[in-house]
Scaffold this motif. Structure first.
Motif, PDB file in Angstrom:
ATOM      1  N   GLN A   1      35.545  55.592  78.712  1.00  0.00           N
ATOM      2  CA  GLN A   1      36.294  55.855  79.941  1.00  0.00           C
ATOM      3  C   GLN A   1      36.971  57.205  79.831  1.00  0.00           C
ATOM      4  N   LEU A   2      36.899  58.014  80.876  1.00  0.00           N
ATOM      5  CA  LEU A   2      37.591  59.289  80.928  1.00  0.00           C
ATOM      6  C   LEU A   2      38.975  59.040  81.509  1.00  0.00           C
ATOM      7  N   ILE A   3      40.022  59.464  80.785  1.00  0.00           N
ATOM      8  CA  ILE A   3      41.389  59.285  81.262  1.00  0.00           C
ATOM      9  C   ILE A   3      42.139  60.608  81.140  1.00  0.00           C
TER      10      ILE A   3
ATOM     11  N   ASP B   1      49.636  61.076  80.352  1.00  0.00           N
ATOM     12  CA  ASP B   1      50.850  61.548  81.008  1.00  0.00           C
ATOM     13  C   ASP B   1      51.283  62.924  80.512  1.00  0.00           C
ATOM     14  N   ASN B   2      50.761  63.356  79.374  1.00  0.00           N
ATOM     15  CA  ASN B   2      51.128  64.679  78.872  1.00  0.00           C
ATOM     16  C   ASN B   2      50.068  65.735  79.186  1.00  0.00           C
ATOM     17  N   GLY B   3      49.100  65.402  80.038  1.00  0.00           N
ATOM     18  CA  GLY B   3      48.141  66.381  80.509  1.00  0.00           C
ATOM     19  C   GLY B   3      46.886  66.535  79.681  1.00  0.00           C
ATOM     20  N   GLU B   4      46.639  65.635  78.765  1.00  0.00           N
ATOM     21  CA  GLU B   4      45.450  65.707  77.924  1.00  0.00           C
ATOM     22  C   GLU B   4      44.356  64.826  78.517  1.00  0.00           C
ATOM     23  N   ALA B   5      43.161  65.373  78.674  1.00  0.00           N
ATOM     24  CA  ALA B   5      42.020  64.586  79.129  1.00  0.00           C
ATOM     25  C   ALA B   5      41.288  64.074  77.898  1.00  0.00           C
ATOM     26  N   MET B   6      40.834  62.815  77.953  1.00  0.00           N
ATOM     27  CA  MET B   6      40.116  62.256  76.816  1.00  0.00           C
ATOM     28  C   MET B   6      39.146  61.179  77.272  1.00  0.00           C
ATOM     29  N   ILE B   7      38.151  60.955  76.424  1.00  0.00           N
ATOM     30  CA  ILE B   7      37.223  59.846  76.616  1.00  0.00           C
ATOM     31  C   ILE B   7      37.531  58.844  75.519  1.00  0.00           C
ATOM     32  N   ILE B   8      37.848  57.605  75.935  1.00  0.00           N
ATOM     33  CA  ILE B   8      38.176  56.560  74.971  1.00  0.00           C
ATOM     34  C   ILE B   8      37.210  55.393  75.131  1.00  0.00           C
TER      35      ILE B   8
ATOM     36  N   ALA C   1      36.963  51.125  74.002  1.00  0.00           N
ATOM     37  CA  ALA C   1      37.664  49.961  73.449  1.00  0.00           C
ATOM     38  C   ALA C   1      37.100  49.587  72.085  1.00  0.00           C
ATOM     39  N   THR C   2      35.829  49.865  71.857  1.00  0.00           N
ATOM     40  CA  THR C   2      35.209  49.481  70.590  1.00  0.00           C
ATOM     41  C   THR C   2      35.273  50.567  69.524  1.00  0.00           C
ATOM     42  N   VAL C   3      35.337  51.829  69.929  1.00  0.00           N
ATOM     43  CA  VAL C   3      35.281  52.935  68.976  1.00  0.00           C
ATOM     44  C   VAL C   3      36.609  53.676  68.854  1.00  0.00           C
ATOM     45  N   GLY C   4      37.390  53.737  69.920  1.00  0.00           N
ATOM     46  CA  GLY C   4      38.623  54.533  69.941  1.00  0.00           C
ATOM     47  C   GLY C   4      38.395  55.810  70.717  1.00  0.00           C
ATOM     48  N   LYS C   5      39.136  56.860  70.359  1.00  0.00           N
ATOM     49  CA  LYS C   5      39.000  58.131  71.067  1.00  0.00           C
ATOM     50  C   LYS C   5      37.688  58.790  70.668  1.00  0.00           C
ATOM     51  N   LEU C   6      36.878  59.127  71.680  1.00  0.00           N
ATOM     52  CA  LEU C   6      35.589  59.753  71.439  1.00  0.00           C
ATOM     53  C   LEU C   6      35.643  61.266  71.596  1.00  0.00           C
TER      54      LEU C   6
END
Length: 118
Positions: A23-25, A28-35, A37-42
């Motif tokens: 999931q792309l999120i 609140d501090n302005g960082e975009a990331m893909i996370i 549930a099974t692996v963590g931060k990608l």
């Protein structure tokens, strides 16, 4: 993250590990990331402003952290390995030891005002 419709190649991509539940999120501090549930931060932009506060009900997922007000010299981090720890510059100075429990996130529990790793 790729745009690959219409037969044209991607102009840019994150090149993260594949995951069926990514999931792309935007944090609140302005960082975009893909996370995942099974692996963590990608993948992450790494461009967020560091927050100093974890509010009641707030969570720190793997790879996220809080920074001290003195240029972020101290960081409370939720490691990719599931461990919650404090770093001073590049040195781990305290650890909750949750890497052996494979913690997914740290949460500030609003009901009791305590921090927990789940």
């Amino acid at each position: 993250l790729y745009e690959d419709e219409g037969g044209g190649g991607a102009r840019w991509g994150t090149n993260n590990a594949p995951s069926d539940d990514g999931q792309l999120i935007i944090t609140d501090n302005g960082e975009a990331m893909i996370i995942s549930a099974t692996v963590g931060k990608l993948w992450t932009t790494g461009a967020g402003l560091c927050s100093r506060v974890l509010v009641a009900g707030g969570r720190l997922y793997r790879g996220q952290y809080l920074c001290s007000s003195n240029d972020g010299m101290f960081r409370l981090e939720m490691g990719y390995d599931g461990d919650l720890y404090v770093r001073y510059q590049n040195f781990k100075i305290w650890s909750a030891g949750t890497d052996v429990l494979d913690g997914d996130y740290a949460v500030m529990r609003s009901s009791v005002g305590a921090l927990a790793v789940k």
